[in-house]
Design an enzyme around this catalytic site. Structure first.
Site, PDB file in Angstrom:
ATOM      1  N   ASP A 109       6.156  17.730  -7.328  1.00 55.94           N
ATOM      2  CA  ASP A 109       7.554  18.166  -7.285  1.00 55.94           C
ATOM      3  C   ASP A 109       7.641  19.665  -7.057  1.00 55.94           C
ATOM      4  OD1 ASP A 109      10.496  18.081  -7.780  1.00 55.94           O
ATOM      5  OD2 ASP A 109       9.893  19.317  -9.478  1.00 55.94           O
ATOM      6  N   HIS A 149      18.897  16.538 -20.879  1.00 52.92           N
ATOM      7  CA  HIS A 149      18.752  17.448 -19.743  1.00 52.92           C
ATOM      8  C   HIS A 149      20.114  17.795 -19.174  1.00 52.92           C
ATOM      9  CE1 HIS A 149      16.939  19.378 -16.253  1.00 52.92           C
ATOM     10  NE2 HIS A 149      17.881  18.809 -15.547  1.00 52.92           N
ATOM     11  N   SER A 196      13.384  14.524  -8.343  1.00 51.55           N
ATOM     12  CA  SER A 196      12.789  15.784  -8.780  1.00 51.55           C
ATOM     13  C   SER A 196      13.065  16.018 -10.274  1.00 51.55           C
ATOM     14  CB  SER A 196      13.367  16.926  -7.945  1.00 51.55           C
ATOM     15  OG  SER A 196      13.075  18.184  -8.500  1.00 51.55           O
ATOM     16  N   LYS A 224      10.244  15.275 -13.857  1.00 48.04           N
ATOM     17  CA  LYS A 224       9.873  16.245 -14.884  1.00 48.04           C
ATOM     18  C   LYS A 224      10.199  15.725 -16.288  1.00 48.04           C
ATOM     19  CE  LYS A 224      11.849  19.216 -12.075  1.00 48.04           C
ATOM     20  NZ  LYS A 224      12.278  20.282 -11.182  1.00 48.04           N
ATOM     21  N   ARG A 268      11.451  22.202   0.188  1.00 47.00           N
ATOM     22  CA  ARG A 268      12.850  21.846   0.470  1.00 47.00           C
ATOM     23  C   ARG A 268      13.724  23.084   0.522  1.00 47.00           C
ATOM     24  NH1 ARG A 268      13.902  18.516  -4.425  1.00 47.00           N
ATOM     25  NH2 ARG A 268      16.065  18.585  -3.739  1.00 47.00           N
TER      26      ARG A 268
HETATM   27  N1  URA Z   1      16.714  20.912  -9.846  1.00 45.23           N
HETATM   28  C1  URA Z   1      15.505  20.326  -9.727  1.00 45.23           C
HETATM   29  O1  URA Z   1      14.695  20.356 -10.642  1.00 45.23           O
HETATM   30  N2  URA Z   1      15.215  19.697  -8.588  1.00 45.23           N
HETATM   31  C2  URA Z   1      16.060  19.651  -7.545  1.00 45.23           C
HETATM   32  O2  URA Z   1      15.738  19.058  -6.541  1.00 45.23           O
HETATM   33  C3  URA Z   1      17.318  20.278  -7.689  1.00 45.23           C
HETATM   34  C4  URA Z   1      17.605  20.911  -8.856  1.00 45.23           C
END
Ligand code: URA
Ligand code: CA
Length: 433
Positions: A161, A82, A183, A187, A168
């Site tokens: 999320d 990632h 977050s 994923k 947010r």
């Molecule tokens: N990318 C994400 O997937 N989550 C965040 O909180 C910030 C950047």
């Protein structure tokens, strides 16, 4: 349990229990906890932070809020990569076939996403016929036979999320390391990999502008990954200028093909080898990073990496002959050079500005519904540290519109040229285990 008590506890800087974090994420997902209470909670976290345990509980709760991909039918240790994102980051397209050629199973779930260029799937779709609409069974079968397949992201991955991130965004609570780390990791973990390699970017074109922040985020993510039993490593790499030369979908596919043959841009080549070495060792295919690197260099040299890319494209409907003849990829009508106004040395190329320039050409999406032009983009001829003469091309604009005055202005705004010699930036700052 009452949400107001959980908010108060966090506001006062006390550590929350697993039960309390499960309560708030479950409640937020099933709508029994409203946005205004979740907003107050996010702000409390912004000021008070979260302990290592709390971060793990939060991540696990978000993973459980939706689908969890079961990759157990795939043999071997599944390693995912990632990147926290940047401009012209072509590494996924290089890494997937590169490590697959060494037998590392790459079961990639990817998205389209917003941004300066498309996501990995958009880029791959510039190969005529290529598609990711395959069944789950087909996906698993392809990874077992070819060691590589890409499927579109499940719509129900970490819904908690998705909701929290959107909240947010409008409550000034995005910039919180524990919230960002959980977050991203939720994923990755829901997508099913056994081990994860993180490329945390730093510099003007990155989410984390300073090295200190990038390091803190990298450590937070590594701790969460290891905390939930997924072997996780991170590197911190430079995004003060775009990565490689190409920014644009088909242009990046061509750049990936060059890199798989060992003739890519120096920075993309090196970053691919470093990230690839971590993936290969985490997958248990090499005993050390040095050994892994030598194996990766070998499959670039002997054509096996390129072969893996061809097999992968053909297995998902793509015309693999583009690999030997990249002119079959979509090409733009107009190729327009942007000449340097003065000679000297390139001291900066603001990644963000180049990204916006590519976006103006149509390489990226402004909204989820916007169309994307796979042919267009920008190819850099000069990187930071290079010498340049007046009139020499800084970049070539690949456009389907003859009018590119505004794009040119963006490019000029991004490039800084000075008279003294300039040292190129460090590519890899740190490795975090
Ligand atoms: N990318 C994400 O997937 N989550 C965040 O909180 C910030 C950047
Ligand atoms: Ca690139």
């Amino acid at each position: 349990m009452r949400m107001v008590d959980v908010i108060e506890k966090k506001r006062n800087g006390q550590e929350l229990s697993k039960a309390e974090i499960d309560f708030l994420i479950e409640g937020y997902t099933n709508r029994s906890i409203p946005d205004y209470q979740m907003s107050a909670f996010a702000m409390a976290v912004f000021f008070q932070g979260m302990t290592k345990d709390e971060r793990v509980y939060l991540t696990e709760a978000m993973v459980k809020s939706g689908d969890q991909i079961d990759l157990s039918a795939i043999e071997g240790i599944k390693v995912d990569k990632h990147s926290t994102g940047g401009v012209g980051d072509t590494t996924t397209l290089v890494l997937a076939p590169l490590v697959a050629a060494l037998g590392v199973p790459v079961a990639k779930m990817s998205g389209r996403g917003l941004g300066h260029t498309g996501g990995t799937i958009d880029k791959l779709e510039s190969v005529p016929g290529f598609h990711v609409e395959i069944t789950n069974d087909e996906f698993l079968r392809l990874v077992n036979t070819n060691k590589i397949a890409v499927i579109g992201q499940s719509a129900n991955l970490t819904p908690a999320d998705k909701k929290l991130y959107a909240l947010r965004d409008v409550t000034a609570t995005v910039d919180s390391i524990p919230l960002i780390a959980s977050s991203i990791m939720s994923k990755k973990i829901a997508a099913g990999a056994d081990a994860i390699v993180l490329d945390v970017k730093t510099g003007s074109g990155a989410f984390m502008k300073s090295l200190e922040d990038a390091e803190e985020l990298a450590k937070a993510m590594v701790d969460i990954g290891n905390g939930v039993g997924r072997n996780t490593k991170a590197i911190i790499s430079d995004m003060s200028q775009p990565l490689g030369f190409a920014i644009g979908n088909a242009l990046e596919v061509k750049e990936a093909i060059d890199t798989l043959q060992g003739k890519g841009p120096a920075d993309l080549h090196e970053l691919s080898l470093v990230l690839g070495s971590h993936m290969v060792t985490l997958a248990g295919k090499a005993a050390s990073l040095e050994e892994a690197r030598a194996m990766l260099e070998e499959v670039m040299r002997n054509g096996k990496a390129l072969e893996a890319f061809k097999t992968f494209l053909a297995s998902q409907g793509g015309d693999a002959s583009v690999v030997d003849d990249p002119s079959k990829l979509p090409t733009a009508k107009y190729l327009i050079e942007v000449p340097a106004k003065a000679g000297g040395y390139v001291s900066a190329i603001t990644a963000e500005e180049i990204g916006v320039a590519a976006m103006m050409l149509g390489a990226g999406r402004l909204t989820k519904e916007s169309p994307i032009d796979l042919a267009v983009g920008i190819v850099l001829h000069k990187k930071v540290g290079d010498s340049v003469q007046a009139g020499e091309a800084l970049v070539t604009i690949h456009s389907n519109n003859e009018q590119v005055a505004e794009v040119m202005e963006k490019v000029y705004g991004a490039y800084q040229i000075v008279s003294e010699k300039v040292t190129p930036p460090t590519l890899i700052y740190k490795e975090i285990h």
